[in-house]
Each structure stands twice: as C-alpha cells, then as structure tokens.
Design an enzyme around this catalytic site. Structure first.
Site, mmCIF file in Angstrom:
data_model
loop_
_atom_site.group_PDB
_atom_site.id
_atom_site.type_symbol
_atom_site.label_atom_id
_atom_site.label_comp_id
_atom_site.label_asym_id
_atom_site.label_seq_id
_atom_site.Cartn_x
_atom_site.Cartn_y
_atom_site.Cartn_z
ATOM 1 C CB CYS A 1 17.049 24.132 0.459
ATOM 2 S SG CYS A 1 15.334 24.531 0.859
ATOM 3 C CG HIS B 1 8.092 4.280 6.222
ATOM 4 N ND1 HIS B 1 7.460 3.137 5.818
ATOM 5 C CD2 HIS B 1 9.329 3.900 6.635
ATOM 6 C CE1 HIS B 1 8.286 2.097 5.984
ATOM 7 N NE2 HIS B 1 9.409 2.535 6.481
ATOM 8 C CB CYS C 1 11.457 25.072 -2.260
ATOM 9 S SG CYS C 1 12.205 25.459 -0.680
HETATM 10 P P1 NAD Z 1 1.614 -3.847 3.095
HETATM 11 O O1 NAD Z 1 0.604 -3.294 2.146
HETATM 12 O O2 NAD Z 1 2.838 -4.476 2.604
HETATM 13 O O3 NAD Z 1 0.914 -4.933 4.047
HETATM 14 C C1 NAD Z 1 -0.320 -4.728 4.615
HETATM 15 C C2 NAD Z 1 -0.590 -5.871 5.581
HETATM 16 O O4 NAD Z 1 -1.825 -5.574 6.235
HETATM 17 C C3 NAD Z 1 -0.740 -7.239 4.919
HETATM 18 O O5 NAD Z 1 0.020 -8.168 5.653
HETATM 19 C C4 NAD Z 1 -2.241 -7.528 5.043
HETATM 20 O O6 NAD Z 1 -2.516 -8.906 5.192
HETATM 21 C C5 NAD Z 1 -2.590 -6.763 6.296
HETATM 22 N N1 NAD Z 1 -3.978 -6.339 6.436
HETATM 23 C C6 NAD Z 1 -4.893 -6.063 5.466
HETATM 24 N N2 NAD Z 1 -6.077 -5.692 6.013
HETATM 25 C C7 NAD Z 1 -5.889 -5.710 7.362
HETATM 26 C C8 NAD Z 1 -6.728 -5.421 8.462
HETATM 27 N N3 NAD Z 1 -8.001 -5.023 8.300
HETATM 28 N N4 NAD Z 1 -6.218 -5.554 9.718
HETATM 29 C C9 NAD Z 1 -4.944 -5.968 9.910
HETATM 30 N N5 NAD Z 1 -4.100 -6.256 8.881
HETATM 31 C C10 NAD Z 1 -4.563 -6.122 7.633
HETATM 32 O O7 NAD Z 1 1.916 -2.653 4.056
HETATM 33 P P2 NAD Z 1 3.128 -2.371 5.025
HETATM 34 O O8 NAD Z 1 3.622 -3.638 5.637
HETATM 35 O O9 NAD Z 1 2.662 -1.271 5.876
HETATM 36 O O10 NAD Z 1 4.324 -1.850 4.120
HETATM 37 C C11 NAD Z 1 4.176 -1.177 2.942
HETATM 38 C C12 NAD Z 1 4.630 0.256 2.856
HETATM 39 O O11 NAD Z 1 3.523 0.964 2.340
HETATM 40 C C13 NAD Z 1 4.987 0.974 4.099
HETATM 41 O O12 NAD Z 1 6.207 1.564 3.854
HETATM 42 C C14 NAD Z 1 3.959 2.092 4.272
HETATM 43 O O13 NAD Z 1 4.623 3.302 4.573
HETATM 44 C C15 NAD Z 1 3.317 2.199 2.951
HETATM 45 N N6 NAD Z 1 1.841 2.414 2.978
HETATM 46 C C16 NAD Z 1 1.238 3.229 3.895
HETATM 47 C C17 NAD Z 1 -0.149 3.399 3.906
HETATM 48 C C18 NAD Z 1 -0.796 4.308 4.942
HETATM 49 O O14 NAD Z 1 -0.168 5.231 5.449
HETATM 50 N N7 NAD Z 1 -2.068 4.063 5.287
HETATM 51 C C19 NAD Z 1 -0.938 2.748 2.963
HETATM 52 C C20 NAD Z 1 -0.292 1.923 2.012
HETATM 53 C C21 NAD Z 1 1.090 1.762 2.044
HETATM 54 ZN ZN ZN Z 2 14.259 24.480 -1.126
#
Ligand code: NAD
Ligand code: ZN
Length: 295
Positions: free
Chosen positions: A135, A123, A184
C-alpha cells in the site's frame, strides 16, 4: 596472469584514481560478528537462509520468516561497525567521486558515518519495515527490538557459549499467531514485513537508474569488490560494467577462489576486510586505530 598483491602499488594507484566505486557484501560485516549467507554453518535452524528470503516463504509462514528477520535485526542492532566500514566512510568523506554500493542490509555503513549521498543500499535495510500488501507504507530506521512482543524470542541475549533456544532446531519454535505479528497502520489489512529485497523481487528502479547513470558519466578508475561472492545479480554485473568503463578490479576476500577471473593489472588482497581496507586507504585517510578512529 596473476593479479597484483602489493599494498604499496595499490596505494600509488588509488592516489591517482578519480572515480572509485565499491561493491560490498556480507564479508564486510563478518568482523562485526554478523554471519554471511554462504559461509560456514549456513543453515538457520534447518532452513537455508535463501529459502526464507522470498515473498512465497513469507506468504506461507510469516511467523517463521519474521523470527528469522527479527533475530537478524537484533544481531545488527547489537553489532558495531568495524574498521572496514570506518575506512570506507573516511574514504567517502575525502573523495567525492567515490560511490559505495552495498548488498548488506545491516545498517553498519551509515552507523560508521558513511555519507548517505555516497552510499546505496542495493538490498534495502533490515531496520525498515514496509507493508506486504504494497500500500506504500514504509517506516524507515525503526529500531524496535524486539520488533513486537510476539517476536521477543528472537531478541534474547544469551551467553556466547550457549545456543539461543530459537537457533536450536531441537527446541520447537514458539507458536505465534499471525494476528500478533505487526500489521500495517496505513491500510490496516496488510502484514508488515522487513524492508529488504527478497529473492525474486526487483531492486528499487530509481536507485538502479541513478547508479547506472553514475557508471555511464565518465570512465571509472577502480572497482573494489569487498566481501562478496558477487554471484547475485545485478550486484555481480556491476563488476563487468565497471571494467567496461575502464576500471581495475580489486578484490578483498579471504577466500582464495574469489581472486579467480582477475587479470594482470587487477589486485587481489586475500584476508579480512576490516584489517585490509584501512591499510589500502592509508595514504588518503591516514592511520586508523583498532577502534576505527583516524589517529
Ligand atoms: P555471501 O554470504 O554470498 O558472501 C560473503 C563473502 O564474504 C564470501 O565471498 C566470503 O569469502 C567473504 N568473506 C567472509 N569473511 C570475510 C571477511 N572477514 N572479509 C572479507 N570477506 C569475507 O554474501 P553476499 O555476496 O553479500 O551475498 C549474499 C546476500 O546475502 C546479499 O544479498 C546480502 O544482502 C545478504 N546478506 C547480508 C548480510 C548483512 O547485511 N550483513 C549478511 C548475510 C547476507
Ligand atoms: Zn498497508
């Protein structure tokens, strides 16, 4: 049939595994203090984070979307990798046939020393900025914090027992002119935007092709599904793909319902990834201390 839960059995199984893939989500970074999307709390001010993570939201109100991302970027820069990131990085250094797919955009896996060649940020990265007009301009690993002077309210440090004014829905949002958001430097007309994949956007095709050919190359022994609800495609699809290539599924997640759908032979480790991963990989990477160093 219930999945297996024995760490000793898993270690034996991993030692004899060759091709290993991991699919990581926000839960991997939870122990670093970064909030998950669907977890407790959930809202950012009055907005659901998923409603801010779209091209339409940016078009409607780029200042609001930028404040959200500038705050997340600040949090990501301030956070440190945890033992889960370090354990995966160590496994990668010792097993060249291990590929880690992460949905996280926080840059914590690279900061834990995870080799680039064995990591795919599905992502994108919150540290990248690119042109909204497409661009072609991209600035990788931009550590400016705040992103620009107008976004300084998103990068304030506040005592942990107080609410950052930006996060308090009773405090009006700072008013920001669109001209004061980053533009940009290449096409001079587009706004810059975070280099993450938003809902409704496609993932990088070249990266997807590369991952698909890795999946097809040879049978896969195991897929580790770490800290992800695995509901957003194409990420979720990788679990089924790996299974079709012969993989056992191993879920690491504190939510008991995330073990549903596992079958006999799979493993479910219920708990925090930063505590569990170092134990699971110990036979291969050695013992890890609290700071994430191999002792
Ligand atoms: P989600 O928020 O949907 O799910 C998080 C999962 O992590 C849940 O199943 C939860 O039970 C579990 N969880 C919580 N604490 C935990 C721990 N300590 N250890 C292990 N598991 C734990 O997140 P997702 O499935 O990654 O998808 C959501 C979208 O959100 C993705 O596209 C992502 O790019 C984005 N996102 C990214 C970040 C980041 O970069 N840190 C933060 C939030 C959301
Ligand atoms: Zn541009």
């Amino acid at each position: 049939m219930a999945p297996r839960t024995s760490i000793a059995d898993f270690r034996n199984f991993l030692s004899s595994s060759n091709r290993i893939v991991a699919l990581c989500g926000a839960g991997l970074s939870a122990a670093s203090g970064l909030p998950t999307f669907r977890g407790a709390g959930g809202l950012w001010r009055t907005h659901s984070p998923t409603s801010l993570a779209t091209p339409d939201a940016f078009e409607d109100d780029p200042a609001l979307v930028w404040l959200f991302y500038a705050w997340r970027k600040h949090m990501a820069i301030k956070a440190s990798p945890n033992r889960g990131h370090y354990a995966l990085a160590e496994l990668a250094k010792r097993r060249e046939n291990f590929l880690c797919l992460t949905q996280n955009v926080d840059g914590l896996s690279p900061r834990a020393g995870h080799p680039d060649a064995q990591l795919r940020a599905l992502h994108g990265s919150i540290l990248d900025v690119k042109c909204f007009n497409e661009c072609g301009y991209v600035d990788k690993n931009n550590l400016d914090d705040p992103v620009c002077p107008a976004l300084a309210p998103a990068a304030e440090d506040y005592p942990s027992n107080e609410t950052l004014p930006l996060l308090d829905p009773n405090v009006p949002l700072p008013s920001i002119n669109v001209e004061d958001l980053p533009h940009c430097p290449n096409c001079k007309t587009g706004l810059l935007r975070p280099g993450v994949v938003w809902f409704g956007e496609s993932l990088d095709f070249a990266m997807l092709d590369e991952v698909d050919s890795w999946f097809r190359q040879a049978p896969i022994d195991v897929i580790l599904v770490i800290g992800t609800a695995a509901v957003v495609n194409p990420a979720a699809r990788y679990v089924d793909k790996a299974r079709r290539m012969g993989a056992m599924v191993v879920v690491v997640n504190p939510d008991p319902s995330s073990g549903a759908g596992l079958s006999r032979g799979d493993f479910f480790f219920q708990g925090d990834a930063s505590a569990i991963l170092p134990q699971l990989f110990e036979d291969i990477i050695g013992k890890m201390d609290e700071a994430g160093r191999i002792v």
